[in-house]
Enzyme design. Structure first.
Site, PDB file in Angstrom:
ATOM      1  N   SER A 580      50.333  25.197  73.270  1.00 35.41           N
ATOM      2  CA  SER A 580      49.194  25.852  72.624  1.00 35.41           C
ATOM      3  C   SER A 580      49.076  25.380  71.187  1.00 35.41           C
ATOM      4  CB  SER A 580      49.371  27.370  72.637  1.00 35.41           C
ATOM      5  OG  SER A 580      48.396  28.010  71.846  1.00 35.41           O
ATOM      6  N   TYR A 593      54.084  35.517  70.741  1.00 36.43           N
ATOM      7  CA  TYR A 593      53.444  34.431  71.473  1.00 36.43           C
ATOM      8  C   TYR A 593      53.555  33.112  70.713  1.00 36.43           C
ATOM      9  CZ  TYR A 593      49.784  31.792  73.905  1.00 36.43           C
ATOM     10  OH  TYR A 593      49.092  30.841  74.606  1.00 36.43           O
TER      11      TYR A 593
END
Length: 703
Positions: A580, A593
């Site tokens: 990501s 995250y």
């Protein structure tokens, strides 16, 4: 009234056939599909059928007799009108006037083109004259195991004469072609009133004045052959000399096969990357566990259709059924001499039998590998071809079983086999095959591939020729995706299984399923993920553990198991980790995250450094804001991100697109294309790299 058969399937439906009455070509297709649906009658792609009917000549308006026959290639079970060749019967028969003898067989194939009636029809096959020189309206040429067992028996001609009381003729083995058509005609002239002809070592011709008569005649002849064989087996009390070893229990067989398959695939892929198939069918086990295995296996097959797909003979492994296969290095050393010996045998066969104009020697690796007590492996350029090779070898086993029961099995002489395998017409057919797709022969496992990004990646890979193992934690979603992929790409291209990436046992099970389905794995995409967006104060230990278990531990566990398979294959491979933009960009309410994604990224770099010497490449794709069809937005993530940016959930898509340099929304297909770029062959010398797919986020640029 439906007829009763024990050894073949009677599938004729009077109502369906009545709806086709008057259309002989439609009835031919109907009959062909029924015959092709029963593998005891003919195998995939094997055999051909025909009908002769009157049609108007488009140039003269005269009514002419036209023969419709299955064209080159194709399969009876799925045959359509487009798969038929249509020829003028009188023109085809007139070719006898220019036929120069068996030494000039191949030139006749081009002359078939002068006999074409329907210019849009399929190219005629080499078997066309076999149908053309027989006078019957409907003809079936099939390769039933029971009939070939008699045709391949030492005294098959005598058995045929006695079994059918002279109503089935006999023609000795001869390569298919124009002369064999003349031989069939001569056999009929010398034996008027016969109902069929047995071709030595090859197959069966049967016929009738109508589609139905031909169909029933075929079933009756094959039924009689099968019944005769079974009667003799019952008398003998055993087959293949009885059992030599006892097969392992089912679960152990699968474990042994899954452990061994990647090693075998690596050896078989020394020339071309192969895909595998495994079966422990009862018929296979009966043969490979028998006393006669060592005598019969080297003899090879008898029917040309069989050995064209299985090679001249199989490789028999000298491993004990319950051998410890955990030491891959030692096992490779044990297998290497077997493969060297097989390759040497094949090269010797080629060199002794080749002609001045023979094509170059093809891949000398085995197609069929037999592991007594465990099962049979087959390897080919794609899954369908590997599966079909297994089906054909089972046909060969059935033939050997029958021949041994009634007399003794004989295979084709090596020279005859070579002349079929390296036939220039077969070579021309191979040269006409379409160019393989970029991922042909590759096997991919994409975690979390029943939806969102993972599904798009798996779909892209399958579209480019790969076999894919799709998986998910949700059974319902998984089954829906599997059905979708099977419809789009065919059942041979896809396998599926449940996979929770935090569960080591499930990972091993899923990898085993993938290996049993396809022989190994080449591409691993660690895509399964979850998102939790909370301020630090609201973040729980449970949230933290869940993120790290799925994203970091999951990537670690899946990669660990996959690398073991890749090392066994010794063909390199690809690991792609879907990370990501958040791995490098710090944002609010994202401690768990973002840090887990950063751990994924660095784990990727560490594995790239460790595995590079083994040609295992590890690369990263960094998406951002992939909203469409993604599970990442479930569970409050969208709400959390919207809150962090001070906007509503509905405004998120536009917000994410607007903040990129390109002003573009990112779709799952964009991530799939990036993954494909990494594995398609254009970037084979890239590892440890990061490919951003985020529309351009300056803060995410790598430094």
């Amino acid at each position: 009234m439906k007829m009763q058969f024990k050894y073949v399937n009677y599938l004729w439906d009077e109502r369906e056939a009545a709806a086709l009455a008057g259309d002989e070509v439609a009835l031919l297709i109907y009959r062909s599909n029924l015959l092709g649906a029963d593998l005891r009658l003919t195998n995939y792609g094997g055999g051909n059928t025909s009908c002769k009917a009157m049609a108007k000549d488009p140039l003269t308006g005269e009514m002419k007799e036209i023969m419709w026959v299955k064209g080159s290639g194709g399969d009876l079970g799925t045959l359509k009108k487009s798969g038929l060749a249509a020829l003028y019967v009188d023109r085809l028969r007139s070719l006898e006037n220019v036929y120069r003898g068996r030494a000039h067989e191949d030139e006749m194939v081009e002359l078939f083109n002068h006999c074409i009636y329907d210019l849009a029809s399929k190219a005629p096959s080499i078997d066309t004259p076999l149908h053309g020189f027989l006078p019957f309206k409907h003809i079936d040429h099939l390769h039933p195991d029971a009939a070939i067992a008699i045709a391949a028996a030492k005294d098959g001609k005598r058995i045929t004469q006695e079994l059918f009381g002279g109503t089935i003729g006999w023609v000795d083995w001869q390569r298919p072609g124009f002369d064999l058509g003349l031989q069939l005609r001569q056999c009929l002239e010398q034996n008027p009133g016969i109902r069929g002809i047995m071709l030595g070592s090859h197959g069966l011709f049967t016929w009738g004045d109508t589609a139905y008569e031909s169909y029933v005649n075929t079933l009756e002849v094959v039924e009689r052959c099968a019944a005769y064989i079974e009667e003799n087996i019952q008398k003998n009390g055993s087959v293949f000399g009885g059992e030599k070893i006892t097969a392992l229990p089912k679960e152990q067989r699968l474990q042994q096969a899954a452990s061994l398959a990647p090693l075998l695939r690596g050896f078989c892929s020394s020339h071309t990357k192969m895909v595998g198939h495994f079966t422990d069918d009862d018929r296979v086990l009966q043969f490979i566990d028998s006393n006669d295995l060592d005598r019969l296996a080297p003899m090879g097959t008898s029917c040309p259709d069989h050995f064209l797909r299985t090679k001249i003979s199989p490789l028999v492994l000298n491993l004990q059924p319950g051998a410890n296969l955990s030491d891959a290095a030692a096992l490779k050393q044990q297998l290497l001499p077997l493969f060297k010996s097989y390759r040497s045998m094949y090269a010797d066969y080629y060199n002794k039998c080749k002609h001045d104009n023979s094509p170059a020697m093809r891949d000398p690796n085995p197609v069929v590998i037999l592991y007594p007590g465990v099962g049979m492996f087959t390897f080919a350029k794609d899954k369908q071809t590997a599966r079909v090779a297994a089906e054909f070898y089972i046909n060969a086993i059935n033939v050997m079983r029958g021949s041994e029961a009634i007399s003794g099995y004989t295979s084709l002489p090596r020279q005859e086999a070579f002349d079929i395998e390296y036939w220039l017409l077969e070579e021309a057919k191979l040269q006409r095959m379409p160019k393989p797709k970029a991922l042909s022969g590759r096997i991919a496992l994409v975690t979390g591939s029943a939806g969102g990004i993972g599904k798009a990646i798996a779909r892209k890979f399958a579209a480019e020729g790969a076999c894919v193992f799709i998986n998910d934690v949700n059974e319902e979603r998984l089954q829906g995706a599997k059905a979708e992929f099977e419809q789009a790409f065919g059942k041979d291209a896809v396998a599926a299984g449940l996979l929770n990436v935090t569960d080591a046992a499930q990972i091993h099970n899923a990898m085993q399923q993938a290996v049993l389905a396809f022989g190994g794995v080449d591409i691993i995409v660690n895509n399964a993920g979850i998102s939790i967006s909370k301020p630090l104060a609201d973040h729980t230990v449970a949230d933290w553990d869940k993120l790290y278990d799925i994203l970091v531990k999951g990537q670690f566990l899946v990669s660990q198991v996959a690398v073991d398979i890749l090392r066994k294959q010794a063909m390199g491979g690809d690991i792609i980790n879907i990370v990501s933009k958040n791995a490098v960009v710090a944002g609010p309410n994202n401690a768990g995250y973002g840090s887990a994604k950063a751990a994924q990224a660095h784990l990727s770099r560490l594995l790239a450094a460790e595995l590079g010497a083994e040609k295992i490449r590890v690369n990263i794709v960094n998406p951002d804001a992939v909203i469409a069809d993604s599970n990442i937005w479930a569970g409050g993530w969208a709400e959390g991100r919207a809150k962090a940016y001070g906007i509503s959930v509905e405004e998120l898509p536009a917000y994410y697109a607007k903040r990129t340099l390109l002003g573009e929304a990112i779709l799952p297909e964009d991530i799939a294309n990036a993954c494909y770029a990494l594995v398609s062959g254009l970037l084979n010398k890239s590892t440890g790299n990061v490919l951003n797919v985020d529309g351009g986020v300056a803060a995410g640029f790598l430094r």
